[in-house]
Design a protein around this motif. Structure first.
Motif, PDB file in Angstrom:
ATOM      1  N   VAL A 163       0.832  -1.205   0.000  1.00  0.00           N
ATOM      2  CA  VAL A 163       0.000   0.000   0.000  1.00  0.00           C
ATOM      3  C   VAL A 163       0.872   1.263   0.000  1.00  0.00           C
ATOM      4  CG1 VAL A 163      -1.575   1.385   1.422  1.00  0.00           C
ATOM      5  CG2 VAL A 163      -2.054  -1.036   1.017  1.00  0.00           C
ATOM      6  N   LEU A 164       1.961   1.240   0.757  1.00  0.00           N
ATOM      7  CA  LEU A 164       2.845   2.403   0.795  1.00  0.00           C
ATOM      8  C   LEU A 164       3.519   2.620  -0.563  1.00  0.00           C
ATOM      9  CD1 LEU A 164       4.480   1.999   4.321  1.00  0.00           C
ATOM     10  CD2 LEU A 164       2.522   3.423   3.651  1.00  0.00           C
ATOM     11  N   ARG A 165       3.927   1.547  -1.226  1.00  0.00           N
ATOM     12  CA  ARG A 165       4.496   1.678  -2.567  1.00  0.00           C
ATOM     13  C   ARG A 165       3.453   2.203  -3.550  1.00  0.00           C
ATOM     14  NH1 ARG A 165       6.960  -3.336  -1.291  1.00  0.00           N
ATOM     15  NH2 ARG A 165       5.306  -4.413  -2.429  1.00  0.00           N
ATOM     16  N   ASP A 166       2.237   1.669  -3.431  1.00  0.00           N
ATOM     17  CA  ASP A 166       1.162   2.136  -4.311  1.00  0.00           C
ATOM     18  C   ASP A 166       0.890   3.621  -4.093  1.00  0.00           C
ATOM     19  OD1 ASP A 166       0.915  -0.458  -5.236  1.00  0.00           O
ATOM     20  OD2 ASP A 166      -0.845  -0.926  -3.999  1.00  0.00           O
ATOM     21  N   SER A 167       0.933   4.059  -2.850  1.00  0.00           N
ATOM     22  CA  SER A 167       0.683   5.458  -2.540  1.00  0.00           C
ATOM     23  C   SER A 167       1.686   6.361  -3.238  1.00  0.00           C
ATOM     24  CB  SER A 167       0.734   5.699  -1.029  1.00  0.00           C
ATOM     25  OG  SER A 167      -0.276   4.968  -0.372  1.00  0.00           O
ATOM     26  N   GLU A 168       2.950   5.950  -3.216  1.00  0.00           N
ATOM     27  CA  GLU A 168       3.982   6.724  -3.912  1.00  0.00           C
ATOM     28  C   GLU A 168       3.704   6.801  -5.405  1.00  0.00           C
ATOM     29  OE1 GLU A 168       8.258   6.694  -2.457  1.00  0.00           O
ATOM     30  OE2 GLU A 168       7.591   4.682  -1.897  1.00  0.00           O
ATOM     31  N   ALA A 169       3.269   5.685  -5.978  1.00  0.00           N
ATOM     32  CA  ALA A 169       3.015   5.649  -7.415  1.00  0.00           C
ATOM     33  C   ALA A 169       1.776   6.452  -7.798  1.00  0.00           C
ATOM     34  CB  ALA A 169       2.858   4.200  -7.877  1.00  0.00           C
ATOM     35  N   LEU A 170       0.796   6.505  -6.915  1.00  0.00           N
ATOM     36  CA  LEU A 170      -0.487   7.125  -7.233  1.00  0.00           C
ATOM     37  C   LEU A 170      -0.532   8.619  -6.918  1.00  0.00           C
ATOM     38  CD1 LEU A 170      -2.751   4.307  -5.766  1.00  0.00           C
ATOM     39  CD2 LEU A 170      -2.628   4.942  -8.187  1.00  0.00           C
ATOM     40  N   CYS A 171       0.356   9.099  -6.055  1.00  0.00           N
ATOM     41  CA  CYS A 171       0.235  10.438  -5.483  1.00  0.00           C
ATOM     42  C   CYS A 171       1.108  11.462  -6.209  1.00  0.00           C
ATOM     43  CB  CYS A 171       0.605  10.387  -4.009  1.00  0.00           C
ATOM     44  SG  CYS A 171       0.359  11.944  -3.160  1.00  0.00           S
ATOM     45  N   ARG A 172       0.525  12.637  -6.489  1.00  0.00           N
ATOM     46  CA  ARG A 172       1.271  13.741  -7.092  1.00  0.00           C
ATOM     47  C   ARG A 172       1.815  14.713  -6.051  1.00  0.00           C
ATOM     48  NH1 ARG A 172      -3.501  14.169 -10.373  1.00  0.00           N
ATOM     49  NH2 ARG A 172      -3.238  13.246 -12.453  1.00  0.00           N
ATOM     50  N   ILE A 173       1.014  14.993  -5.000  1.00  0.00           N
ATOM     51  CA  ILE A 173       1.370  16.073  -4.071  1.00  0.00           C
ATOM     52  C   ILE A 173       1.697  15.548  -2.681  1.00  0.00           C
ATOM     53  CG2 ILE A 173       0.580  18.197  -2.965  1.00  0.00           C
ATOM     54  CD1 ILE A 173      -1.159  18.727  -5.413  1.00  0.00           C
ATOM     55  N   LYS A 174       0.754  14.899  -2.033  1.00  0.00           N
ATOM     56  CA  LYS A 174       0.978  14.452  -0.655  1.00  0.00           C
ATOM     57  C   LYS A 174       0.120  13.232  -0.335  1.00  0.00           C
ATOM     58  CE  LYS A 174       1.861  17.078   2.919  1.00  0.00           C
ATOM     59  NZ  LYS A 174       1.787  18.045   4.050  1.00  0.00           N
ATOM     60  N   ALA A 175       0.724  12.300   0.427  1.00  0.00           N
ATOM     61  CA  ALA A 175       0.001  11.147   0.962  1.00  0.00           C
ATOM     62  C   ALA A 175      -0.041  11.257   2.478  1.00  0.00           C
ATOM     63  CB  ALA A 175       0.670   9.839   0.554  1.00  0.00           C
ATOM     64  N   VAL A 176      -1.214  10.968   3.051  1.00  0.00           N
ATOM     65  CA  VAL A 176      -1.399  11.031   4.503  1.00  0.00           C
ATOM     66  C   VAL A 176      -2.078   9.747   4.954  1.00  0.00           C
ATOM     67  CG1 VAL A 176      -2.437  12.256   6.442  1.00  0.00           C
ATOM     68  CG2 VAL A 176      -1.658  13.543   4.426  1.00  0.00           C
ATOM     69  N   HIS A 177      -1.361   8.953   5.762  1.00  0.00           N
ATOM     70  CA  HIS A 177      -1.924   7.719   6.306  1.00  0.00           C
ATOM     71  C   HIS A 177      -2.056   7.880   7.818  1.00  0.00           C
ATOM     72  CE1 HIS A 177      -1.626   5.499   2.543  1.00  0.00           C
ATOM     73  NE2 HIS A 177      -0.414   6.010   2.384  1.00  0.00           N
ATOM     74  N   SER A 178      -3.290   7.908   8.286  1.00  0.00           N
ATOM     75  CA  SER A 178      -3.557   8.074   9.715  1.00  0.00           C
ATOM     76  C   SER A 178      -3.937   6.723  10.305  1.00  0.00           C
ATOM     77  CB  SER A 178      -4.711   9.069   9.916  1.00  0.00           C
ATOM     78  OG  SER A 178      -5.086   9.145  11.265  1.00  0.00           O
ATOM     79  N   ASP A 179      -3.270   6.365  11.423  1.00  0.00           N
ATOM     80  CA  ASP A 179      -3.571   5.063  12.007  1.00  0.00           C
ATOM     81  C   ASP A 179      -3.442   5.115  13.520  1.00  0.00           C
ATOM     82  OD1 ASP A 179      -3.164   1.844  12.367  1.00  0.00           O
ATOM     83  OD2 ASP A 179      -4.081   2.351  10.451  1.00  0.00           O
ATOM     84  N   LEU A 180      -3.659   3.976  14.147  1.00  0.00           N
ATOM     85  CA  LEU A 180      -3.658   3.865  15.595  1.00  0.00           C
ATOM     86  C   LEU A 180      -2.237   3.857  16.148  1.00  0.00           C
ATOM     87  CD1 LEU A 180      -6.277   0.987  15.916  1.00  0.00           C
ATOM     88  CD2 LEU A 180      -6.699   3.417  16.288  1.00  0.00           C
ATOM     89  N   GLU A 181      -2.074   4.426  17.326  1.00  0.00           N
ATOM     90  CA  GLU A 181      -0.838   4.309  18.073  1.00  0.00           C
ATOM     91  C   GLU A 181      -1.109   3.456  19.300  1.00  0.00           C
ATOM     92  OE1 GLU A 181       2.575   7.056  20.311  1.00  0.00           O
ATOM     93  OE2 GLU A 181       0.937   7.997  19.184  1.00  0.00           O
ATOM     94  N   ARG A 182      -0.415   2.332  19.416  1.00  0.00           N
ATOM     95  CA  ARG A 182      -0.689   1.395  20.501  1.00  0.00           C
ATOM     96  C   ARG A 182      -0.106   1.911  21.811  1.00  0.00           C
ATOM     97  NH1 ARG A 182       0.999  -1.805  16.168  1.00  0.00           N
ATOM     98  NH2 ARG A 182      -0.589  -3.187  15.324  1.00  0.00           N
ATOM     99  N   ALA A 183      -0.943   1.901  22.853  1.00  0.00           N
ATOM    100  CA  ALA A 183      -0.495   2.295  24.181  1.00  0.00           C
ATOM    101  C   ALA A 183      -1.449   1.684  25.196  1.00  0.00           C
ATOM    102  CB  ALA A 183      -0.463   3.809  24.329  1.00  0.00           C
ATOM    103  N   GLY A 184      -0.912   1.171  26.296  1.00  0.00           N
ATOM    104  CA  GLY A 184      -1.728   0.506  27.301  1.00  0.00           C
ATOM    105  C   GLY A 184      -2.783   1.405  27.901  1.00  0.00           C
ATOM    106  N   LEU A 185      -2.418   2.641  28.244  1.00  0.00           N
ATOM    107  CA  LEU A 185      -3.367   3.562  28.855  1.00  0.00           C
ATOM    108  C   LEU A 185      -4.486   3.923  27.885  1.00  0.00           C
ATOM    109  CD1 LEU A 185      -4.156   5.283  31.266  1.00  0.00           C
ATOM    110  CD2 LEU A 185      -2.664   7.102  30.388  1.00  0.00           C
ATOM    111  N   ALA A 186      -4.119   4.171  26.628  1.00  0.00           N
ATOM    112  CA  ALA A 186      -5.136   4.506  25.628  1.00  0.00           C
ATOM    113  C   ALA A 186      -6.085   3.334  25.413  1.00  0.00           C
ATOM    114  CB  ALA A 186      -4.464   4.897  24.320  1.00  0.00           C
TER     115      ALA A 186
END
Length: 206
Positions: A163-186
């Motif tokens: 998916v990250l390689r595809d993003s580079e191939a598909l994107c002209r300006i900027k790619a933004v991938h938002s995901d979870l950050e693992r933490a016990g308290l959260a």
């Protein structure tokens, strides 16, 4: 016996999420899609992402294209269209998901929200399609922006890098991938606070 906490250091790639199971309960899956909007508002901060990462790169001189990979129920592209329209920008969004159930739900939501009395030019610039990012690469597609929301943690390592390689191939300006950050308290806080509100879905379990 005390509470047994999961090991959040690494995601177990052999432990798929319930909603990814093709045989999961469809009513609970739809309920999960229903609740994505509230969850993403609480934990994903896409308003902040739009203001900081996308809006400064937009202009009113042309229409910009955006690809949402793994769109789920479609709440994030709906919001991006609305915010851009309010700011006087035009986005043409393609939202894809590998799961036909997600695309069917998103298309149904799109039809119900685009009533003739409230339809605007920006509201018809959203296209849902069942596809993989690699399909679009093979088709030679290109987009100004590529985004994903809480997709990456669903993927095994080869799929993630794909998916990250595809993003580079598909994107002209900027790619933004938002995901979870693992933490016990959260993890503990979300499980405690979310359980009473997100019932009959896979939100808390997944």
């Amino acid at each position: 016996m005390g509470i047994v906490w999961p090991d959040l250091t690494h995601r177990d790639p052999h432990w798929p999420e319930h909603m990814d199971n093709p045989k999961c309960d469809l009513s609970r899956l739809h309920r999960t899609y229903d609740q994505f909007g509230a969850v993403n508002t609480l934990v994903s901060s896409w308003r902040v992402v739009y203001l900081r990462e996308l809006r400064p790169l937009l202009s009113k001189s042309r229409t910009f294209t955006l690809l949402d990979i793994g769109c789920g129920g479609g709440d994030v592209p709906f919001k991006l269209l609305r915010w851009a329209a309010r700011d006087g920008f035009e986005l043409d969004i393609t939202a894809i998901d590998a799961d036909s159930r997600a695309i069917d739900y998103a298309r149904s939501s799109s039809r119900s929200s685009n009533q003739p009395s409230s339809r605007t030019s920006s509201q018809i610039r959203l296209h849902f399609r069942q596809a993989l990012s690699s399909d679009l690469v093979l088709e030679g597609e290109r987009f100004d922006f590529v985004i994903s929301n809480h997709l990456l943690h669903h993927l095994r390592t080869p799929e993630l890098f794909g998916v990250l390689r595809d993003s580079e191939a598909l994107c002209r300006i900027k790619a933004v991938h938002s995901d979870l950050e693992r933490a016990g308290l959260a993890y503990a806080a979300f499980k405690l606070l979310a359980t009473p509100f997100f019932r009959n879905s896979f939100i808390v379990e997944d």
